[in-house]
Write a protein that holds these residues in place. Sequence first.
Motif, short mmCIF file in Angstrom:
data_model
loop_
_atom_site.label_atom_id
_atom_site.label_comp_id
_atom_site.label_asym_id
_atom_site.label_seq_id
_atom_site.Cartn_x
_atom_site.Cartn_y
_atom_site.Cartn_z
N GLU A 59 -32.15 -50.54 31.71
CA GLU A 59 -32.55 -51.84 31.17
C GLU A 59 -33.98 -51.78 30.65
O GLU A 59 -34.33 -52.41 29.65
N GLU A 60 -34.82 -51.05 31.34
CA GLU A 60 -36.20 -50.80 30.90
C GLU A 60 -36.47 -49.31 31.03
O GLU A 60 -35.98 -48.65 31.96
N GLN A 61 -37.26 -48.77 30.13
CA GLN A 61 -37.56 -47.35 30.17
C GLN A 61 -38.24 -46.98 31.49
O GLN A 61 -39.25 -47.58 31.87
N LEU A 62 -37.68 -45.98 32.17
CA LEU A 62 -38.26 -45.51 33.44
C LEU A 62 -39.23 -44.38 33.16
O LEU A 62 -38.91 -43.44 32.42
N HIS A 63 -40.41 -44.46 33.73
CA HIS A 63 -41.42 -43.42 33.54
C HIS A 63 -41.40 -42.51 34.75
O HIS A 63 -41.96 -42.81 35.81
N GLN A 64 -40.72 -41.38 34.60
CA GLN A 64 -40.51 -40.44 35.69
C GLN A 64 -40.86 -39.03 35.21
O GLN A 64 -41.13 -38.80 34.03
N SER A 65 -40.80 -38.08 36.12
CA SER A 65 -40.96 -36.68 35.72
C SER A 65 -39.77 -36.27 34.85
O SER A 65 -38.72 -36.93 34.86
N ARG A 66 -39.93 -35.20 34.10
CA ARG A 66 -38.85 -34.74 33.23
C ARG A 66 -37.58 -34.46 34.04
O ARG A 66 -36.47 -34.81 33.62
N GLN A 68 -36.63 -35.75 37.02
CA GLN A 68 -36.04 -37.01 37.48
C GLN A 68 -35.37 -37.75 36.32
O GLN A 68 -34.27 -38.29 36.46
N ARG A 69 -36.06 -37.77 35.19
CA ARG A 69 -35.53 -38.48 34.01
C ARG A 69 -34.19 -37.90 33.58
O ARG A 69 -33.22 -38.63 33.34
N ASN A 70 -34.12 -36.57 33.49
CA ASN A 70 -32.89 -35.95 33.00
C ASN A 70 -31.76 -36.05 34.01
O ASN A 70 -30.63 -36.35 33.64
N VAL A 71 -32.05 -35.84 35.28
CA VAL A 71 -31.00 -35.96 36.30
C VAL A 71 -30.46 -37.38 36.32
O VAL A 71 -29.24 -37.60 36.35
#
Length: 361
Positions: A59-66, A68-71
Amino acid sequence: MHKILLYINTINGGGAERVMVNLARALVEAGVDTTLVTSFRGDREYPLDPRVRRLLLEEEQLHQSRLQRNVGRITKLRRLCRQEKPDLLLAFMAEPNFRAVMATRGLPVKTVVSVRNDPEREYAGKAGRLVGKYLLPLADGCVFQTRDAKAWFPEKLQKKSAIIYNAVKPEFYEVQRAPVPGEIVTCGRLEEQKNHALLIEAFARVQVRHPDAVLKIYGEGSLRPMLERQIAALGLQGKAQLMGATRDVAAALRTASLFVLSSDYEGMPNALMEAMAAGVPCVSTDCPCGGPRELFGAELADRLAPCKDAAALADAMERALTGPEDGAAFRRRAAEFAPDKVYGTWMRYLERVMDGKSSNS
């Protein structure tokens, strides 16, 4: 009726994003049940055809490590494929391509990835090469934009791929030109890849012999302050103009005597294709991965200049300004990316993949 999911991070500006939005419209017009999936919602998105269903992974862009983001996005995309049960998932761009391949492993969903930029940059580094050389070939198909891009990947992927140009909207083919002598135009984000600084430097050289020439740069980006300083330092105020972003590129091309692309690298440059379709004489850097060279062909190869060479770019611009008006030659080349032709190729290729016949296409 076939059911297709399209996946990209966002439809917030950019050439690949615009191509996907236009392809979604073409698919739904062809009777395909079409859903566009993005990782998140952007601030200034391209308008999406209301007949195309829209889904978000976040719903909103999550700012995570690469990692975490990809998983996280692979997990969400896999869950979505299980729920929606599409016949095919089509992804654009490096990370969405990787996620699409991983998300559909073991599912009865055909997967097509599409390489939209220079693979030397898009799949750079050890991790990038691992994805490009070993993971992407697990897809059921791949769409490239140029022969050079296709050649970078393993034969396993090449054998089940297709080269499909971007489609240019009909409005560009319908431009009624009224060129202003000496008006030079370019369109593109004010970012390093587009190398507008090179174009401004080349234009300064052209100005010596053509003092009435004007350069209009359409686009916005982070390099505006730097480009403004360069224009001032070269004494080009009022001659080299930063026009800002425009939603009416066709109108900007109408009065152009010349269009110039100065990029260091591109996939298949939409702005250049639009100028060609409008019948505007063009000059371009011979940038990887070979898009301008492929678009111009042997007939117009003298309109290419080496990347990052201001003197060579200025020479090509001067030849175009002083030689015979050859916009018709560019428009003839542009017949290759007319919408009916391009979208017909997309439909035939995706149908072959869904039927399990993409190899050796």
